[in-house]
Design a protein around this motif. Sequence first.
Motif, PDB file in Angstrom:
ATOM      1  N   GLU A  50      10.687  20.159   1.858  1.00 60.68           N
ATOM      2  CA  GLU A  50      11.637  19.150   1.412  1.00 60.68           C
ATOM      3  C   GLU A  50      11.912  19.344  -0.077  1.00 60.68           C
ATOM      4  N   SER A  51      13.082  18.919  -0.518  1.00 61.44           N
ATOM      5  CA  SER A  51      13.431  19.049  -1.929  1.00 61.44           C
ATOM      6  C   SER A  51      12.620  18.070  -2.769  1.00 61.44           C
ATOM      7  N   ILE A  52      12.399  18.434  -4.040  1.00 57.42           N
ATOM      8  CA  ILE A  52      11.647  17.576  -4.952  1.00 57.42           C
ATOM      9  C   ILE A  52      12.555  16.467  -5.470  1.00 57.42           C
ATOM     10  N   THR A  53      12.090  15.224  -5.353  1.00 59.90           N
ATOM     11  CA  THR A  53      12.879  14.095  -5.840  1.00 59.90           C
ATOM     12  C   THR A  53      12.528  13.786  -7.288  1.00 59.90           C
ATOM     13  N   MET A  54      13.533  13.490  -8.096  1.00 57.30           N
ATOM     14  CA  MET A  54      13.330  13.176  -9.507  1.00 57.30           C
ATOM     15  C   MET A  54      13.409  11.672  -9.756  1.00 57.30           C
ATOM     16  N   GLN A  55      13.529  10.893  -8.689  1.00 60.19           N
ATOM     17  CA  GLN A  55      13.647   9.443  -8.828  1.00 60.19           C
ATOM     18  C   GLN A  55      12.345   8.856  -9.351  1.00 60.19           C
ATOM     19  N   SER A  56      12.446   7.893 -10.263  1.00 62.79           N
ATOM     20  CA  SER A  56      11.260   7.276 -10.864  1.00 62.79           C
ATOM     21  C   SER A  56      10.466   6.492  -9.822  1.00 62.79           C
ATOM     22  N   LYS A  57       9.160   6.380 -10.058  1.00 61.71           N
ATOM     23  CA  LYS A  57       8.268   5.678  -9.145  1.00 61.71           C
ATOM     24  C   LYS A  57       7.748   4.400  -9.802  1.00 61.71           C
ATOM     25  N   ASN A  58       7.208   3.488  -8.969  1.00 61.55           N
ATOM     26  CA  ASN A  58       6.654   2.250  -9.491  1.00 61.55           C
ATOM     27  C   ASN A  58       5.294   1.986  -8.857  1.00 61.55           C
ATOM     28  N   LEU A  59       4.655   0.883  -9.262  1.00 62.74           N
ATOM     29  CA  LEU A  59       3.316   0.570  -8.789  1.00 62.74           C
ATOM     30  C   LEU A  59       3.276   0.283  -7.294  1.00 62.74           C
ATOM     31  N   ALA A  60       4.346  -0.274  -6.759  1.00 61.56           N
ATOM     32  CA  ALA A  60       4.399  -0.554  -5.328  1.00 61.56           C
ATOM     33  C   ALA A  60       4.365   0.748  -4.524  1.00 61.56           C
ATOM     34  N   GLU A  61       5.083   1.759  -5.011  1.00 61.97           N
ATOM     35  CA  GLU A  61       5.099   3.057  -4.337  1.00 61.97           C
ATOM     36  C   GLU A  61       3.757   3.765  -4.485  1.00 61.97           C
ATOM     37  N   TRP A  62       3.077   3.533  -5.600  1.00 62.15           N
ATOM     38  CA  TRP A  62       1.724   4.069  -5.792  1.00 62.15           C
ATOM     39  C   TRP A  62       0.772   3.496  -4.753  1.00 62.15           C
ATOM     40  N   LYS A  63       0.818   2.190  -4.553  1.00 53.85           N
ATOM     41  CA  LYS A  63      -0.043   1.539  -3.563  1.00 53.85           C
ATOM     42  C   LYS A  63       0.252   2.060  -2.161  1.00 53.85           C
ATOM     43  N   THR A  64       1.536   2.204  -1.842  1.00 57.78           N
ATOM     44  CA  THR A  64       1.923   2.692  -0.515  1.00 57.78           C
ATOM     45  C   THR A  64       1.435   4.113  -0.289  1.00 57.78           C
ATOM     46  N   ALA A  65       1.577   4.965  -1.313  1.00 54.01           N
ATOM     47  CA  ALA A  65       1.142   6.365  -1.209  1.00 54.01           C
ATOM     48  C   ALA A  65      -0.361   6.450  -0.964  1.00 54.01           C
ATOM     49  N   ILE A  66      -1.135   5.612  -1.657  1.00 50.32           N
ATOM     50  CA  ILE A  66      -2.586   5.597  -1.476  1.00 50.32           C
ATOM     51  C   ILE A  66      -2.945   5.140  -0.070  1.00 50.32           C
ATOM     52  N   GLN A  67      -2.266   4.115   0.418  1.00 52.61           N
ATOM     53  CA  GLN A  67      -2.536   3.594   1.760  1.00 52.61           C
ATOM     54  C   GLN A  67      -2.240   4.640   2.831  1.00 52.61           C
ATOM     55  N   LEU A  68      -1.123   5.336   2.694  1.00 48.10           N
ATOM     56  CA  LEU A  68      -0.756   6.357   3.672  1.00 48.10           C
ATOM     57  C   LEU A  68      -1.733   7.534   3.638  1.00 48.10           C
ATOM     58  N   ALA A  69      -2.156   7.909   2.442  1.00 48.05           N
ATOM     59  CA  ALA A  69      -3.059   9.058   2.283  1.00 48.05           C
ATOM     60  C   ALA A  69      -4.466   8.767   2.795  1.00 48.05           C
ATOM     61  N   THR A  70      -4.838   7.485   2.836  1.00 47.55           N
ATOM     62  CA  THR A  70      -6.187   7.109   3.269  1.00 47.55           C
ATOM     63  C   THR A  70      -6.213   6.517   4.667  1.00 47.55           C
ATOM     64  N   ASP A  71      -5.132   6.674   5.408  1.00 47.72           N
ATOM     65  CA  ASP A  71      -5.104   6.201   6.796  1.00 47.72           C
ATOM     66  C   ASP A  71      -6.212   6.899   7.575  1.00 47.72           C
ATOM     67  N   PRO A  72      -7.136   6.149   8.177  1.00 49.57           N
ATOM     68  CA  PRO A  72      -8.287   6.768   8.843  1.00 49.57           C
ATOM     69  C   PRO A  72      -7.935   7.565  10.104  1.00 49.57           C
ATOM     70  N   GLU A  73      -6.800   7.278  10.717  1.00 44.20           N
ATOM     71  CA  GLU A  73      -6.427   7.961  11.961  1.00 44.20           C
ATOM     72  C   GLU A  73      -5.516   9.157  11.722  1.00 44.20           C
ATOM     73  N   ASN A  74      -4.472   8.949  10.936  1.00 42.81           N
ATOM     74  CA  ASN A  74      -3.534  10.054  10.680  1.00 42.81           C
ATOM     75  C   ASN A  74      -3.028   9.989   9.240  1.00 42.81           C
ATOM     76  N   PRO A  75      -3.849  10.428   8.281  1.00 40.70           N
ATOM     77  CA  PRO A  75      -3.450  10.363   6.868  1.00 40.70           C
ATOM     78  C   PRO A  75      -2.228  11.219   6.565  1.00 40.70           C
ATOM     79  N   ASP A  76      -1.333  10.669   5.753  1.00 44.71           N
ATOM     80  CA  ASP A  76      -0.107  11.362   5.365  1.00 44.71           C
ATOM     81  C   ASP A  76      -0.050  11.405   3.837  1.00 44.71           C
ATOM     82  N   ARG A  77      -0.112  12.606   3.259  1.00 40.54           N
ATOM     83  CA  ARG A  77      -0.136  12.749   1.811  1.00 40.54           C
ATOM     84  C   ARG A  77       1.215  13.146   1.227  1.00 40.54           C
TER      85      ARG A  77
END
Length: 208
Positions: free
Chosen positions: A24-51
């Motif tokens: 996928e192409s690299i996105t240059m859009q700015s990130k925020n704390l809500a997206e940080w929390k979501t990324a951590i939650q997805l990456a630590t999913d015990p069944e199917n982690p998505d990084r």
Amino acid sequence: PQKLKAVSAALSPDKSYSGQLEMESITMQSKNLAEWKTAIQLATDPENPDRSSLRTLYENLMLDNHLASVIDSRILYCQRSTFKIVSATGEENEELSALFERTWFEELVRLILMARFQGTTLIELFEVDVLGELNDVTEIPLGHFNPLKGIIIKAPGDSKGWDYKEGIMANYYLQIGKDKDLGMLAQVAPIVLAKKMGISVEKVRDVI
């Protein structure tokens, strides 16, 4: 020589797992704390982690000049350090040491050290020349492998993929870090994001 050429042909880059990924192409859009929390939650999913979201977040964090400079300084210091391969008795093997004086080894050092910052890192050692010597190393992007399952996935979010910890391809892949490591960037993300938001607010004030 013919046997070595046959081995090299069998290990051609187009047959590697990295060459079959749907990038996928690299996105240059700015990130925020809500997206940080979501990324951590997805990456630590015990069944199917998505990084994949974590990868996007980390790429955005590295746009911070100070953070990127600090990380690069630590990596470059190690890359430029002298080394030698020695036997159990401490005697240097000059011929073996010379084999590591290659650009692929510098890239390998960089990727190994980046695991400290970005967490679990998967390296592909697949591309060789006609003599069977390693020619290049390739990083499997975060989001394209699942450390818990030990698989490389074609597209982020897939639940099935190619085994890299077991089977005939296991010797061509090197995982750095434990399966659940997220790296130091997960911890410094709130500070870097807050700094970016502060700069954005100051720019708005200047315009007003």
